[in-house]
Enzyme design. Sequence first.
Site, PDB file in Angstrom:
ATOM      1  N   TYR A 231     -49.774   4.538  51.725  1.00 58.28           N
ATOM      2  CA  TYR A 231     -50.423   4.998  50.500  1.00 58.28           C
ATOM      3  C   TYR A 231     -49.343   5.507  49.542  1.00 58.28           C
ATOM      4  CZ  TYR A 231     -54.498   6.395  47.812  1.00 58.28           C
ATOM      5  OH  TYR A 231     -55.456   6.503  46.833  1.00 58.28           O
TER       6      TYR A 231
ATOM      7  N   LYS B 104     -56.335   3.640  51.197  1.00 59.61           N
ATOM      8  CA  LYS B 104     -57.130   4.846  51.430  1.00 59.61           C
ATOM      9  C   LYS B 104     -57.906   4.738  52.733  1.00 59.61           C
ATOM     10  CE  LYS B 104     -57.859   7.697  48.566  1.00 59.61           C
ATOM     11  NZ  LYS B 104     -57.332   9.025  48.192  1.00 59.61           N
TER      12      LYS B 104
ATOM     13  N   ASP C 276     -61.346  11.451  42.828  1.00 56.28           N
ATOM     14  CA  ASP C 276     -60.467  12.084  41.848  1.00 56.28           C
ATOM     15  C   ASP C 276     -61.068  13.379  41.326  1.00 56.28           C
ATOM     16  OD1 ASP C 276     -58.513   9.861  41.735  1.00 56.28           O
ATOM     17  OD2 ASP C 276     -60.230   8.763  40.965  1.00 56.28           O
TER      18      ASP C 276
ATOM     19  N   ALA D  96     -58.856  13.642  37.250  1.00 50.23           N
ATOM     20  CA  ALA D  96     -58.398  14.521  38.329  1.00 50.23           C
ATOM     21  C   ALA D  96     -58.189  15.950  37.821  1.00 50.23           C
ATOM     22  CB  ALA D  96     -57.123  13.982  38.950  1.00 50.23           C
TER      23      ALA D  96
END
Length: 470
Positions: A161, A232, A327, A366
């Site tokens: 990631y 993810k 997010d 975010a």
Amino acid sequence: QSTWGHLVRFRMLRPLRSLVAVRAASAGAAARALSAKAPRLPDGTPYFKAPETQARLSAVGRTHRRPRIVNGTGARLIYDPLTNKGTSWSFAERDRLHIRGLVPPCYFPARMQMERLLRTLRRIESPIEKYNFLAGLQDRNEVIFYRLLSENITELAPIIYTPTVGEVCVKFGDIFRRPRGMYFSANDQYEMSSMIYNWPHREVDVIVVTDGSRILGLGDLGINGMGIPIGKLSLYVAGGGINPARTMPCILDVGTDNEALRNDPLYLGIRQPRLRGPEFVDLVDEFMRAVHFRYPRALIQFEDFSMENARMLLERYRNRYLCFNDDIQGTGASALAGVLCALRKKGLPPSALAAERIVVLGAGSAGLGVADTLLMGMVQEGGDAVAARRAFYVVDNKGLLGAAREGLNADQRAYGRADLPDGLSLLETIRRVRPTILLGLSGVGGLFTEEVVRAMAAGTPAPVIFPMYS
């Protein structure tokens, strides 16, 4: 009649007793013969004396491991990455599943396979090449891939990631080898309810979906954003123990406004400007209905949607489907937990959160999601909502969000400051506000300079600084 029955029973039992006696007398010799002919590991240790075999045998009676039911035998199991075990098939499995002769005769436990793979991986210097190596392993042997990842998560998570996945998304068309996940596009409108049944697994627990409109700090990458759901879910499997067969990475390809991608001959997505407004919402509606119809219990995670759509989609679906936006909610929950732990470290109770002054660097989904979550935490601890909102100072690439700035959306206007000039730099904002908490949620790195950190320390004792994205 009783005498005849007695004779029959005696004559039937006598051979059995003899057979038992013979077997008991030869048990030691048989064991020695089996030991001499038993399959062995490369170091000469009999397979049944290997540490992993002994561990499995000792576990019998203490724990019950539910056997895995597999569909098919032979080569089908070897070429299915979800069932392939490389050279760690036990000899009983090789006979029972008709694999004998289809793999090398030598038994290598999973541990030895992992050591060989790690040795090769650590000789590779480029992070993107390490990613390609691990992706190839995942494509052919998910059993070893997830064990390797789970037991070396600190070393391999940055490869699977962030930060490597950013480069993977940029070069997605160049390094594409094998499809993984499901690709829904604007060309599939009115067909999603049927195409969802093309996914081969009957049960799905977690779905991660993106439209590629805001990939990390890289902007609109279109279908190249598929690297995000894949990475993810790999972490979810390794860290959370989710069955990889019950995960589904997805992308909604609604076009891209990135002209360079549309002109790239290796781009894998549809070459049109991104859908917006009612057309975009209709497509996402159809996707949600199709997924929910086949997998009504699946959790749907929205990942890296643009700020203009992220909150809108969350509010549209949160009371109708099992879903969340990572997010906005995931990052916010992590930030709130970290801040509460920092307060406890300073000897303060959770109720002290309402008295903090917080600067948030980043006005995207975010950054605002974290601000909203901390605001809810303040209210839950007894703070006033209006007063709590005044504790936040949000800074974007143009500086501090001021109430007079034009072009802000509703979520950003809620944090616009009327008591300070619009556009103040991060450093000047810190010097004027003297915040107790600084949160970095910008996709641009290197913004928390030494001068910024020193300004935080000069304004308050033991400041809390979280460079979450910066």
